[in-house]
Motif scaffolding. Structure first.
Motif, PDB file in Angstrom:
ATOM      1  N   ASP A  20     -39.834  -2.447  -1.046  1.00  0.00           N
ATOM      2  CA  ASP A  20     -39.334  -3.505  -0.161  1.00  0.00           C
ATOM      3  C   ASP A  20     -37.947  -3.161   0.363  1.00  0.00           C
ATOM      4  OD1 ASP A  20     -41.638  -4.950  -0.512  1.00  0.00           O
ATOM      5  OD2 ASP A  20     -40.772  -6.350  -1.976  1.00  0.00           O
ATOM      6  N   THR A  52     -38.273  -0.337   3.004  1.00  0.00           N
ATOM      7  CA  THR A  52     -38.925  -0.833   4.216  1.00  0.00           C
ATOM      8  C   THR A  52     -37.962  -1.681   5.041  1.00  0.00           C
ATOM      9  OG1 THR A  52     -41.061  -0.841   3.118  1.00  0.00           O
ATOM     10  CG2 THR A  52     -40.865  -2.165   5.110  1.00  0.00           C
ATOM     11  N   SER A  53     -37.233  -2.559   4.371  1.00  0.00           N
ATOM     12  CA  SER A  53     -36.315  -3.419   5.119  1.00  0.00           C
ATOM     13  C   SER A  53     -35.147  -2.615   5.678  1.00  0.00           C
ATOM     14  CB  SER A  53     -35.805  -4.572   4.257  1.00  0.00           C
ATOM     15  OG  SER A  53     -35.031  -4.083   3.178  1.00  0.00           O
ATOM     16  N   SER A  58     -35.379   0.433   6.867  1.00  0.00           N
ATOM     17  CA  SER A  58     -35.837   1.201   8.026  1.00  0.00           C
ATOM     18  C   SER A  58     -36.126   0.310   9.232  1.00  0.00           C
ATOM     19  CB  SER A  58     -37.081   2.009   7.668  1.00  0.00           C
ATOM     20  OG  SER A  58     -38.158   1.153   7.387  1.00  0.00           O
ATOM     21  N   GLU A  59     -36.254  -0.980   9.034  1.00  0.00           N
ATOM     22  CA  GLU A  59     -36.486  -1.912  10.135  1.00  0.00           C
ATOM     23  C   GLU A  59     -35.147  -2.321  10.723  1.00  0.00           C
ATOM     24  OE1 GLU A  59     -38.663  -5.097   8.397  1.00  0.00           O
ATOM     25  OE2 GLU A  59     -40.441  -3.870   8.040  1.00  0.00           O
ATOM     26  N   MET A  60     -34.889  -1.893  11.952  1.00  0.00           N
ATOM     27  CA  MET A  60     -33.616  -2.171  12.609  1.00  0.00           C
ATOM     28  C   MET A  60     -33.794  -3.347  13.562  1.00  0.00           C
ATOM     29  SD  MET A  60     -30.540  -0.891  12.494  1.00  0.00           S
ATOM     30  CE  MET A  60     -30.969   0.608  11.676  1.00  0.00           C
ATOM     31  N   PRO A  61     -32.976  -4.375  13.453  1.00  0.00           N
ATOM     32  CA  PRO A  61     -33.087  -5.502  14.388  1.00  0.00           C
ATOM     33  C   PRO A  61     -32.813  -5.038  15.822  1.00  0.00           C
ATOM     34  CG  PRO A  61     -31.590  -6.008  12.558  1.00  0.00           C
ATOM     35  CD  PRO A  61     -31.929  -4.564  12.463  1.00  0.00           C
ATOM     36  N   PRO A  62     -33.608  -5.492  16.800  1.00  0.00           N
ATOM     37  CA  PRO A  62     -33.424  -5.070  18.189  1.00  0.00           C
ATOM     38  C   PRO A  62     -32.007  -5.341  18.705  1.00  0.00           C
ATOM     39  CG  PRO A  62     -35.444  -6.341  17.955  1.00  0.00           C
ATOM     40  CD  PRO A  62     -34.725  -6.414  16.652  1.00  0.00           C
TER      41      PRO A  62
END
Length: 154
Positions: A18, A21-22, A24-28
């Protein structure tokens, strides 16, 4: 008990998965802010205004005769310290910096760097191939002058 989660390997791996994963997720919004900051890298360059575009002449002539699309487009950008003259053909951009001096020109399309080209002692440079999308030129001379053109649509 809340303090014993690390004793279960499966639970520990799930927590680590978790976290990765979080991360690697970049907010736009964060990505857009980064691109906007990158655009400020040319803040030291003086904006060179478009003072001449050969396409302007075609609009006036078109009313009196059938105009064919020209194979050569000429543009002139001027700032307080430099002027940049461009001739766009289908294959290349021929440019000259005035007053003539050595330096570099960098082509940029949005936040993408399309390359840096040397400018010779007479102020001449050649760009091959012509970018397929709108671009700007950032000219930096060896004497320290810098100018940024407006957008050029090929």
């Amino acid at each position: 008990m809340a303090g014993q989660w690390w004793t279960d390997d499966d639970q520990l791996l799930e927590v680590l998965r978790d976290a990765l994963t979080s991360a690697s997720e970049m907010p736009p919004g964060f990505v857009e802010a980064g691109k906007a900051v990158y655009a400020w890298r040319t803040i030291d360059a003086e904006l060179a205004a478009l003072t001449y575009d050969s396409a302007w002449e075609g609009a006036e002539v078109g009313a009196t005769r059938a105009a064919e699309s020209a194979s050569l487009r000429r543009l002139t950008f001027a700032s307080e310290t430099l002027s940049i003259e461009l001739e766009l053909t289908g294959d290349e951009i021929l440019g000259q910096v005035s007053p003539p001096q050595a330096g570099t020109v960098q082509l940029a399309a949005g936040a993408d760097d399309l390359g840096t080209i040397p400018v010779d002692d007479l102020g001449f440079f050649v760009v091959r191939p012509v970018p397929s999308r709108p671009f700007r030129i950032i000219c930096r001379t060896d004497s320290g002058a810098a100018a940024l053109t407006g957008w050029v649509s090929p």
